[in-house]
Scaffold this active site. Sequence first.
Site, PDB file in Angstrom:
ATOM      1  N   CYS A 276      48.039  29.203   8.970  1.00 27.46           N
ATOM      2  CA  CYS A 276      48.974  29.327   7.841  1.00 27.46           C
ATOM      3  C   CYS A 276      50.275  30.013   8.230  1.00 27.46           C
ATOM      4  CB  CYS A 276      48.305  30.105   6.718  1.00 27.46           C
ATOM      5  SG  CYS A 276      46.916  29.219   6.013  1.00 27.46           S
TER       6      CYS A 276
HETATM    7  N1  LIG Z   1      42.200  27.998   7.000  1.00 32.40           N
HETATM    8  C1  LIG Z   1      42.801  28.710   6.066  1.00 32.40           C
HETATM    9  O1  LIG Z   1      42.597  29.905   5.969  1.00 32.40           O
HETATM   10  C2  LIG Z   1      43.762  28.072   5.073  1.00 32.40           C
HETATM   11  C3  LIG Z   1      44.199  28.852   3.977  1.00 32.40           C
HETATM   12  C4  LIG Z   1      45.038  28.282   3.044  1.00 32.40           C
HETATM   13  C5  LIG Z   1      45.458  26.965   3.214  1.00 32.40           C
HETATM   14  N2  LIG Z   1      45.050  26.237   4.287  1.00 32.40           N
HETATM   15  C6  LIG Z   1      45.500  24.862   4.388  1.00 32.40           C
HETATM   16  O2  LIG Z   1      44.416  23.987   4.104  1.00 32.40           O
HETATM   17  C7  LIG Z   1      44.519  22.787   4.887  1.00 32.40           C
HETATM   18  C8  LIG Z   1      43.245  22.575   5.685  1.00 32.40           C
HETATM   19  O3  LIG Z   1      43.098  23.670   6.588  1.00 32.40           O
HETATM   20  P1  LIG Z   1      41.726  24.014   7.285  1.00 32.40           P
HETATM   21  O4  LIG Z   1      41.890  25.363   7.868  1.00 32.40           O
HETATM   22  O5  LIG Z   1      40.561  23.766   6.381  1.00 32.40           O
HETATM   23  O6  LIG Z   1      41.711  22.897   8.452  1.00 32.40           O
HETATM   24  P2  LIG Z   1      40.487  22.502   9.383  1.00 32.40           P
HETATM   25  O7  LIG Z   1      41.081  21.958  10.625  1.00 32.40           O
HETATM   26  O8  LIG Z   1      39.507  23.620   9.456  1.00 32.40           O
HETATM   27  O9  LIG Z   1      39.762  21.339   8.575  1.00 32.40           O
HETATM   28  C9  LIG Z   1      40.321  20.112   8.335  1.00 32.40           C
HETATM   29  C10 LIG Z   1      39.221  19.064   8.313  1.00 32.40           C
HETATM   30  O10 LIG Z   1      39.824  17.820   7.993  1.00 32.40           O
HETATM   31  C11 LIG Z   1      39.206  16.814   8.776  1.00 32.40           C
HETATM   32  N3  LIG Z   1      40.099  15.678   8.821  1.00 32.40           N
HETATM   33  C12 LIG Z   1      41.220  15.501   9.561  1.00 32.40           C
HETATM   34  N4  LIG Z   1      41.788  14.313   9.264  1.00 32.40           N
HETATM   35  C13 LIG Z   1      41.028  13.736   8.322  1.00 32.40           C
HETATM   36  C14 LIG Z   1      41.106  12.518   7.601  1.00 32.40           C
HETATM   37  N5  LIG Z   1      42.104  11.659   7.804  1.00 32.40           N
HETATM   38  N6  LIG Z   1      40.150  12.262   6.694  1.00 32.40           N
HETATM   39  C15 LIG Z   1      39.138  13.128   6.492  1.00 32.40           C
HETATM   40  N7  LIG Z   1      39.003  14.293   7.139  1.00 32.40           N
HETATM   41  C16 LIG Z   1      39.940  14.595   8.029  1.00 32.40           C
HETATM   42  C17 LIG Z   1      38.950  17.492  10.106  1.00 32.40           C
HETATM   43  O11 LIG Z   1      37.948  16.818  10.843  1.00 32.40           O
HETATM   44  C18 LIG Z   1      38.510  18.886   9.649  1.00 32.40           C
HETATM   45  O12 LIG Z   1      37.112  18.951   9.456  1.00 32.40           O
HETATM   46  C19 LIG Z   1      45.775  22.961   5.738  1.00 32.40           C
HETATM   47  O13 LIG Z   1      46.855  22.367   5.081  1.00 32.40           O
HETATM   48  C20 LIG Z   1      45.966  24.464   5.759  1.00 32.40           C
HETATM   49  O14 LIG Z   1      47.311  24.818   5.951  1.00 32.40           O
HETATM   50  C21 LIG Z   1      44.192  26.759   5.223  1.00 32.40           C
END
Ligand SMILES: NC(=O)c1ccc[n+]([C@@H]2O[C@H](COP(=O)([O-])OP(=O)(O)OC[C@H]3O[C@@H](n4cnc5c(N)ncnc54)[C@H](O)[C@@H]3O)[C@@H](O)[C@H]2O)c1
Length: 438
Positions: A276
């Site tokens: 983030c």
């Molecule tokens: N991790 C955090 O603490 C956090 C906090 C707030 C917001 N976010 C936001 O949330 C979003 C997701 O982050 P995250 O940390 O969960 O990411 P992550 O990488 O942990 O998880 C993303 C998942 O999406 C899957 N994926 C990728 N492309 C795909 C597709 N086309 N179809 C289906 N699945 C697909 C991946 O295999 C993975 O399992 C981002 O935009 C991030 O900025 C994350």
Amino acid sequence: MLKRKLELREARVGIIGLGYVGLPLALLFSEQKFRVTGFDTDAAKVEKLNDGRSYIVRIHDAAIAQAQKTGFKATSQFAEIAEMDAVIICVPTPLNEHHEPDLSYVTRTVESIAPHIREGQLIVLESTTYPGTTEEVVVPLLERGNPGGLRVAQGAEETGVHVAFSPEREDPGNDMVKRHDIPKIVGGCGQAAAELATAMYCSIFKRVIPVSTPAVAEMTKLLENIYRCVNIALVNELKQLCMKMGIDIHEVIEAAKTKPFGFQAFYPGPGLGGHCIPIDPFYLSWKAKEFDFVTRFIQLAGEINGEMPYFVLEHIADALNAHRKSINGSKILVLGLAYKRDIDDLRESPSLTIIELLRDKGATVCYNDPYFPTVGRGRHYDLNMTNTPLEDLGQYDAVIIVTDHSSYDYRKIVEESQLVVDTRNATKGIASPKIVRC
Ligand SMILES: NC(=O)c1ccc[n+]([C@@H]2O[C@H](COP(=O)([O-])OP(=O)(O)OC[C@H]3O[C@@H](n4cnc5c(N)ncnc54)[C@H](O)[C@@H]3O)[C@@H](O)[C@H]2O)c1
């Protein structure tokens, strides 16, 4: 009516992207007795979940098994989107090699689901992104990709598919605030979408705050993260000044924290990490260019925070120099790979940069992190290393504390090491000439 189905927990919920955000969200809906289907392109994750196993340390297998009792399953088959009443997109939004938004995960997801969406469904984007993404990117792609010519409902009208944006506010490793106590912001494309998204999130969050448009919701998330990024840069800069002045910045922060209003504590460190804070602000800088606008605070904060691993490197060199040694040829143990304490996430972690910088200068580097038995190759690193046991610390010319995991016994680490470079104030209260704090 979807609203009624949501209230009765009869609505089927699909979560796309079962990572650090999507999986806990899926479990939260399951806890509230919703039948949840998780969608992910990663076949290994789908298989693990369907076997009742978790791949995130803080989520136990038992939680997956419990969710399965209320119908939770995972799949890579996007045709099943048609069976969902509400779909939430939680896929990554990284930066590309030019430090610009990489929306390809979002666009690929929307293109995959567009053929399967149907009248009356609710689609919510949760991935962090720049203001305008939902209305300018997601809506046109959904409409263009639907062979039946389904439109996105606008205004209060209830025909079409409903689209909203709701930012995720997860704080990994924070056990003080329960997930359902974190207020949820919602911005809908039209009143009906806003109402449906609000109804859906009200079933799992204590408080939902509707805002007037998806762009307001998108910008809210960025403001929150830019606020952190800029304030961390401020303390990182002040730390550098304080070190020159012989003042302990941590003592200063603790004293300032006693002010009951107008001050929030941020802490200096070896650099930013996670998915983030190091990334999201640049989504806004990029969008701002469209308006011929330069986001100076973001740029400056990015510069200061980005320099921190180099600052640490300089201090390691100085500390070794004081022992008549150089980085070149030294054996160095880096403690902690995760980007912050007690979590199993190393995305953008400053440890990775510090290890690479030390190796470039000729050091032999080992690491210890209870959360990572091995570390291989990522988007920005290629380390190929295995966790080193935390023993025989005297063999290292320096031990560098980059992540202050709470499982470490810092007093023992200092006792057994020749030299400890502490980038997190983890050795607070331990007096020893072996410690260099930076
Ligand atoms: N991790 C955090 O603490 C956090 C906090 C707030 C917001 N976010 C936001 O949330 C979003 C997701 O982050 P995250 O940390 O969960 O990411 P992550 O990488 O942990 O998880 C993303 C998942 O999406 C899957 N994926 C990728 N492309 C795909 C597709 N086309 N179809 C289906 N699945 C697909 C991946 O295999 C993975 O399992 C981002 O935009 C991030 O900025 C994350």
